[in-house]
Design a protein around this motif. Sequence first.
Motif, PDB file in Angstrom:
ATOM      1  N   TYR A   1       1.041   2.561   5.539  1.00 65.06           N
ATOM      2  CA  TYR A   1       1.577   2.601   4.177  1.00 65.06           C
ATOM      3  C   TYR A   1       2.941   1.932   4.158  1.00 65.06           C
ATOM      4  CZ  TYR A   1      -2.128   5.696   2.606  1.00 65.06           C
ATOM      5  OH  TYR A   1      -3.347   6.213   2.264  1.00 65.06           O
TER       6      TYR A   1
ATOM      7  N   ASP B   1      -2.683   5.159  -3.149  1.00 65.31           N
ATOM      8  CA  ASP B   1      -3.494   6.295  -2.706  1.00 65.31           C
ATOM      9  C   ASP B   1      -2.751   7.571  -3.070  1.00 65.31           C
ATOM     10  OD1 ASP B   1      -5.499   4.712  -1.639  1.00 65.31           O
ATOM     11  OD2 ASP B   1      -4.657   4.728   0.396  1.00 65.31           O
TER      12      ASP B   1
ATOM     13  N   ASN C   1      -4.038   3.492  -9.858  1.00 65.30           N
ATOM     14  CA  ASN C   1      -4.335   2.064  -9.901  1.00 65.30           C
ATOM     15  C   ASN C   1      -4.749   1.572 -11.282  1.00 65.30           C
ATOM     16  OD1 ASN C   1      -4.144   1.346  -6.900  1.00 65.30           O
ATOM     17  ND2 ASN C   1      -5.503   3.123  -6.887  1.00 65.30           N
TER      18      ASN C   1
ATOM     19  N   HIS D   1      -1.524  -1.180  -4.056  1.00 60.41           N
ATOM     20  CA  HIS D   1      -2.670  -0.267  -4.020  1.00 60.41           C
ATOM     21  C   HIS D   1      -2.133   1.140  -3.800  1.00 60.41           C
ATOM     22  CE1 HIS D   1      -6.650   1.353  -3.283  1.00 60.41           C
ATOM     23  NE2 HIS D   1      -6.116   2.010  -2.255  1.00 60.41           N
TER      24      HIS D   1
ATOM     25  N   LYS E   1       0.867  -1.185   0.000  1.00 63.57           N
ATOM     26  CA  LYS E   1       0.000   0.000   0.000  1.00 63.57           C
ATOM     27  C   LYS E   1       0.896   1.224   0.000  1.00 63.57           C
ATOM     28  CE  LYS E   1      -3.614   2.237   2.782  1.00 63.57           C
ATOM     29  NZ  LYS E   1      -4.378   2.167   4.052  1.00 63.57           N
TER      30      LYS E   1
END
Length: 519
Positions: free
Chosen positions: A109, A88, A69, A86, A58
């Motif tokens: 993260y 963000d 993504n 993933h 992440k």
Amino acid sequence: MVKNYKKWIMAVLAGGLSVTSLVACSSNGTPAASSKTPASTPSAEVSTVTPESKSELKTLQVWQKDDYNTYPVANYLEQKTGYKVHYDMLPQDKPQDKLNILIASGEPYDAITTFGSTDFKALYSDYAKKGALIDLGPLIDQFGPNIKAVIDPEALEAAKVDGKLYAIPTKSIPNVNTSLYIRQDWLEKVNMKSPTTLDELTAVLKAFKEKDPGGNGDQNIPLTVKGEVAFIDNIVGAFGMPNFWNNVNGKMTPRVLDPAYTDYVNYVTDLFKQGLLDKEYAANKDATSKEKFTSGKAGMILLNWSDVPTISDALTKNIPTAKAGFISALKGKDGKAGLAAFRGFDRLTFIPKASKHPEDAIKWINAKLEKETFLNMTIGEENKHYTLKDGTYTPIQPIFSEERAAANNFLTGSDDTNYPIYWQARVRKDMRLFEAWEFMNKKEPANTKVEDPLGFAPYLPEFSKNFQQLYTLAGDYTMKLVFGAEQLSGLDAFIAKFKSSGGEASYKEVNDWYATAKK
């Protein structure tokens, strides 16, 4: 350390982390692109690794308009590295505030990538000192051979906090970005050549005013500049002050403390008094000065090379016969010349203590720096996204822009030898763009490119805290001198104010570091 970190988290959640937010001054200039051609062109074939065998990661990235993504680079990296990631994003507005909250709340993260500007460097250093980040040195020694092999050792050293490496730096490409852009057809009409010295610049601007090659009458403007620019790039370099801090007799010295400062002010003030510099200079927004140039009212403008296609299109739409281009680095009376080039970090990637997979994060970053993977990640597949001939990478449109325009946002460290070569594919999207960049960064004499001497300085608390205030203070005062609202007779009083506003503390801190850096 854990105890202190927990106390810090509670303090942040209760009242918000207070870290001075600064604006990086530069020039987003960058190091001259190497002329060395990569030894070989890797195959574009993507080898697939089974992602099920590896941890899902992440990450937190800088803002971009596209979803990371679903962007083609993400899929390519998953296939090539075997890691499902993933992504963000930080918000576009006030990203520092959001980052503070995420770090303080222990959001798990596995890697966080921020810009490398002064404000984010301050946050990074603060997080490291408070125990919020993982020391990457041991992890890189064990799992990061590519990281050690391809990232500039000087950049790795500069990213350390208290002797330990908590972030992987992505080094900026040190370009000269901004210089003076002139109407070449105006030069032809007044029968003059492009200026190469300050005296020649003055003579050209006088000819533009008196002979009015644009036919503008009393609307004629020899040189226009946006109002926020107190130190005009290229002109200020001819006085030996291309950057805000420069080496003066072995000491790092801000412009207003440089003996050449008064000479620069006198020169620009004289241009203004003679009507050679836009009388509305102080009020000009960026768009205003550009409109004056593209409408044919101004003969010269301070311009970033990245704006050339837009400016060229607008100019020739209004005046089909118009021709324009950048001038060379101007020489001052003592032969000095200089164009500011950025030096420092484009990005910083760190691993927070809350990460669940720090070893895998380093393995993933290391895998991205495999030669073939890095090349494909940044500019794509040969004969699909680009062509390669004689060491030159040329993009194939529109697929290059569709699938690699945002590739730089996936960087977590770079191949610092080859990336400046790959990167040039980006400016070859429009040959006018490439020619403008090439003139300023390849065709100009190498000694006229002056990289920011503080670009790889470590985080300096006093310097960072005071930089924006001092930059604004110096700019405002310089503008007032040019327009006659202040007189140079008051310079001593201003210098005292500058020093008491953090200039003296910054000067000591910067030069204490510089004395050790020179050894």
